[in-house]
Design a protein around this motif. Structure first.
Motif, PDB file in Angstrom:
ATOM      1  N   ASP A  30       0.826  -1.216   0.000  1.00  0.00           N
ATOM      2  CA  ASP A  30       0.000   0.000   0.000  1.00  0.00           C
ATOM      3  C   ASP A  30       0.859   1.264   0.000  1.00  0.00           C
ATOM      4  OD1 ASP A  30      -2.117  -1.700   0.093  1.00  0.00           O
ATOM      5  OD2 ASP A  30      -2.808  -1.113   2.086  1.00  0.00           O
ATOM      6  N   TYR A  31       2.023   1.192   0.623  1.00  0.00           N
ATOM      7  CA  TYR A  31       2.896   2.373   0.669  1.00  0.00           C
ATOM      8  C   TYR A  31       3.270   2.834  -0.732  1.00  0.00           C
ATOM      9  CZ  TYR A  31       3.723   1.831   5.715  1.00  0.00           C
ATOM     10  OH  TYR A  31       3.569   1.756   7.078  1.00  0.00           O
ATOM     11  N   SER A  32       3.617   1.873  -1.580  1.00  0.00           N
ATOM     12  CA  SER A  32       4.021   2.226  -2.941  1.00  0.00           C
ATOM     13  C   SER A  32       2.855   2.848  -3.710  1.00  0.00           C
ATOM     14  CB  SER A  32       4.524   0.984  -3.684  1.00  0.00           C
ATOM     15  OG  SER A  32       4.760   1.283  -5.044  1.00  0.00           O
ATOM     16  N   ILE A  33       1.665   2.268  -3.548  1.00  0.00           N
ATOM     17  CA  ILE A  33       0.501   2.789  -4.274  1.00  0.00           C
ATOM     18  C   ILE A  33       0.198   4.210  -3.814  1.00  0.00           C
ATOM     19  CG2 ILE A  33      -1.914   2.404  -4.839  1.00  0.00           C
ATOM     20  CD1 ILE A  33      -1.430  -0.603  -4.181  1.00  0.00           C
ATOM     21  N   LEU A  34       0.239   4.432  -2.502  1.00  0.00           N
ATOM     22  CA  LEU A  34       0.015   5.783  -1.969  1.00  0.00           C
ATOM     23  C   LEU A  34       1.031   6.768  -2.553  1.00  0.00           C
ATOM     24  CD1 LEU A  34      -1.338   7.748   0.064  1.00  0.00           C
ATOM     25  CD2 LEU A  34       0.320   6.942   1.769  1.00  0.00           C
ATOM     26  N   LYS A  35       2.282   6.351  -2.599  1.00  0.00           N
ATOM     27  CA  LYS A  35       3.332   7.217  -3.125  1.00  0.00           C
ATOM     28  C   LYS A  35       3.088   7.553  -4.595  1.00  0.00           C
ATOM     29  CE  LYS A  35       7.336   9.280  -3.497  1.00  0.00           C
ATOM     30  NZ  LYS A  35       7.486  10.675  -2.969  1.00  0.00           N
ATOM     31  N   GLN A  36       2.689   6.569  -5.368  1.00  0.00           N
ATOM     32  CA  GLN A  36       2.470   6.827  -6.805  1.00  0.00           C
ATOM     33  C   GLN A  36       1.260   7.748  -7.012  1.00  0.00           C
ATOM     34  OE1 GLN A  36       5.180   5.877  -7.953  1.00  0.00           O
ATOM     35  NE2 GLN A  36       5.463   4.469  -6.231  1.00  0.00           N
ATOM     36  N   VAL A  37       0.218   7.562  -6.223  1.00  0.00           N
ATOM     37  CA  VAL A  37      -0.953   8.439  -6.348  1.00  0.00           C
ATOM     38  C   VAL A  37      -0.570   9.870  -5.977  1.00  0.00           C
ATOM     39  CG1 VAL A  37      -3.258   8.944  -5.426  1.00  0.00           C
ATOM     40  CG2 VAL A  37      -2.614   6.584  -5.977  1.00  0.00           C
ATOM     41  N   GLY A  58     -11.174  -1.963   5.127  1.00  0.00           N
ATOM     42  CA  GLY A  58     -10.053  -2.849   4.823  1.00  0.00           C
ATOM     43  C   GLY A  58      -8.761  -2.071   4.973  1.00  0.00           C
ATOM     44  N   CYS A  59      -7.647  -2.753   4.833  1.00  0.00           N
ATOM     45  CA  CYS A  59      -6.362  -2.055   4.959  1.00  0.00           C
ATOM     46  C   CYS A  59      -6.263  -0.910   3.954  1.00  0.00           C
ATOM     47  CB  CYS A  59      -5.215  -3.040   4.752  1.00  0.00           C
ATOM     48  SG  CYS A  59      -5.035  -4.265   6.063  1.00  0.00           S
ATOM     49  N   SER A  60      -6.588  -1.197   2.691  1.00  0.00           N
ATOM     50  CA  SER A  60      -6.475  -0.169   1.655  1.00  0.00           C
ATOM     51  C   SER A  60      -7.365   1.031   1.948  1.00  0.00           C
ATOM     52  CB  SER A  60      -6.854  -0.753   0.291  1.00  0.00           C
ATOM     53  OG  SER A  60      -8.201  -1.192   0.300  1.00  0.00           O
ATOM     54  N   TRP A  96     -12.167   9.585  -6.523  1.00  0.00           N
ATOM     55  CA  TRP A  96     -11.329   8.385  -6.558  1.00  0.00           C
ATOM     56  C   TRP A  96     -11.831   7.428  -5.489  1.00  0.00           C
ATOM     57  CZ3 TRP A  96      -6.675   8.127  -9.670  1.00  0.00           C
ATOM     58  CH2 TRP A  96      -6.457   9.286 -10.424  1.00  0.00           C
ATOM     59  N   LEU A  97     -12.073   6.196  -5.881  1.00  0.00           N
ATOM     60  CA  LEU A  97     -12.609   5.195  -4.971  1.00  0.00           C
ATOM     61  C   LEU A  97     -11.528   4.145  -4.711  1.00  0.00           C
ATOM     62  CD1 LEU A  97     -16.146   3.660  -5.432  1.00  0.00           C
ATOM     63  CD2 LEU A  97     -14.259   2.347  -4.504  1.00  0.00           C
ATOM     64  N   VAL A  98     -11.164   3.972  -3.449  1.00  0.00           N
ATOM     65  CA  VAL A  98     -10.121   3.021  -3.077  1.00  0.00           C
ATOM     66  C   VAL A  98     -10.764   1.841  -2.352  1.00  0.00           C
ATOM     67  CG1 VAL A  98      -7.990   2.679  -1.786  1.00  0.00           C
ATOM     68  CG2 VAL A  98      -8.435   4.882  -2.893  1.00  0.00           C
ATOM     69  N   THR A  99     -10.469   0.639  -2.835  1.00  0.00           N
ATOM     70  CA  THR A  99     -11.114  -0.538  -2.284  1.00  0.00           C
ATOM     71  C   THR A  99     -10.171  -1.735  -2.367  1.00  0.00           C
ATOM     72  OG1 THR A  99     -13.123  -1.913  -2.473  1.00  0.00           O
ATOM     73  CG2 THR A  99     -12.170  -1.120  -4.509  1.00  0.00           C
TER      74      THR A  99
END
Length: 342
Positions: A30-37, A58-60, A96-99
């Protein structure tokens, strides 16, 4: 409705970082995805006041806490409904919807398919780690058959969902896949998702290093990635392999792996993002990598289609109705057939 005046679109990724402690496990994808966003968003030219991140459970779904934008951490599986309502009321917002795979495909499965067919102009980021991480490791709708977890001690007997095949079947107008461990590719796909008018569905392979470590290792590790993945680009032939020495040909509608030595690149399948039939075949490149003769797993934009969005259709209907003059709620409730009970 209160109008928010757009301010400067010039801000940095650091200005999207909140003061909240990030509570994901050390090493989580999740850290990488957050960083890219947070890296991509400032490049999109969207005023911060118009950005909204909505999540389920959920975690995300802790994502909105870490974005210095508007946001809502909503209820399990229902972020789709909340995002739909928000977009209907405020079509000017970038939603933006995060799931996750459990939130979107199990608890919220029914809501997801209706979001897709209605084609609200929102971006869906589906973090797929093939496990319920927040509740400490139960098998999810995308866990492979035989998966041994706390809730399936003898191995899961469920047949897993193929998320992109499901979404295409639900009339999604944009489907794509990327991974947490390929930040350049993920940023490219995030930009494409934002450009799409309609619901963009991005499945992101995300490693849960505590409860399902290595679930996608074969696709992400340097030693196997080139042989096991197929990066698709519109207008380009389907080529893969450590030395770009393999390709995909279609024998009728059956995909076949060929060695490029002895075969021309011109004879290979040329990817066309607008071809729904071929996109459907691509979603079925979903074999178990351990099986002999399996196809490589595709990454990139599978399919895109221009179609009227729900909020556009709703606004058009409202304007047509208003042009006919003031309505009569009592008459509407009575309907055309009334009875008098003596």
């Amino acid at each position: 409705m209160t109008e928010i005046t757009a301010t400067s679109t010039a801000y940095t990724s650091k200005e999207l970082v909140t003061d909240q402690d990030v509570r994901w496990c050390p090493g989580c994808g999740d850290y990488s995805i957050l960083k890219q966003v947070q890296t991509v968003i400032p490049e999109l030219g969207i005023p911060k006041e118009q950005l909204v991140f909505v999540s389920g459970i959920g975690c995300s779904s802790r994502f909105p806490y870490y974005m210095e934008t508007f946001g809502m951490h909503s209820i399990h599986g229902r972020a789709t409904a909340i995002a739909s309502g928000l977009k209907a009321a405020r079509p000017d917002l970038s939603v933006w919807l995060v799931t996750g795979d459990g939130d979107a495909l199990s608890i919220g499965g029914n809501h997801l398919i209706h979001l897709l067919r209605r084609n609200f102009d929102v971006n869906v980021l589906l973090f797929n780690n093939q496990i319920y991480g927040l509740t400490k490791g139960q098998y999810s709708p995308t866990s492979e058959k035989g998966k041994v977890t706390k809730s399936s001690p003898m191995g899961a007997i469920d047949h897993p969902f193929n998320p992109l095949a499901l979404c295409l079947g639900a009339e999604s107008t944009f489907i794509a896949r990327s991974m947490d461990r390929d930040p350049i590719h993920l940023r490219t796909i995030l930009k494409r998702a934002n450009q799409h008018k309609g619901t963009s569905m991005v499945e992101i392979y995300q490693n849960c290093n505590v409860f399902n470590d290595g679930a996608f290792e074969v696709f992400t590790e340097k030693s196997s990635k080139a042989e096991e993945t197929l990066f698709i680009e519109h207008g380009q032939p389907l080529v893969f392999g450590a030395n770009k020495n393999k390709g995909i040909k279609l024998d009728g509608f059956k995909p076949t792996i060929v060695e490029l030595e002895g075969n021309s690149v011109n004879d290979l399948w040329i990817h066309d993002e607008t071809d729904r039939v071929k996109a459907s075949i691509l979603t079925r490149f979903f074999d178990d990598p351990a099986k002999e003769g399996h196809l490589p797993r595709p990454f990139g934009v599978f399919y895109t289609e221009n179609r009227f969005t729900y909020e556009e259709a709703m606004e058009q209907q409202l304007q047509e109705s208003l042009s006919k003059g003031e309505g009569d709620l009592d008459a509407l409730l009575r309907g055309n057939n009334t009875w008098t009970v003596a």
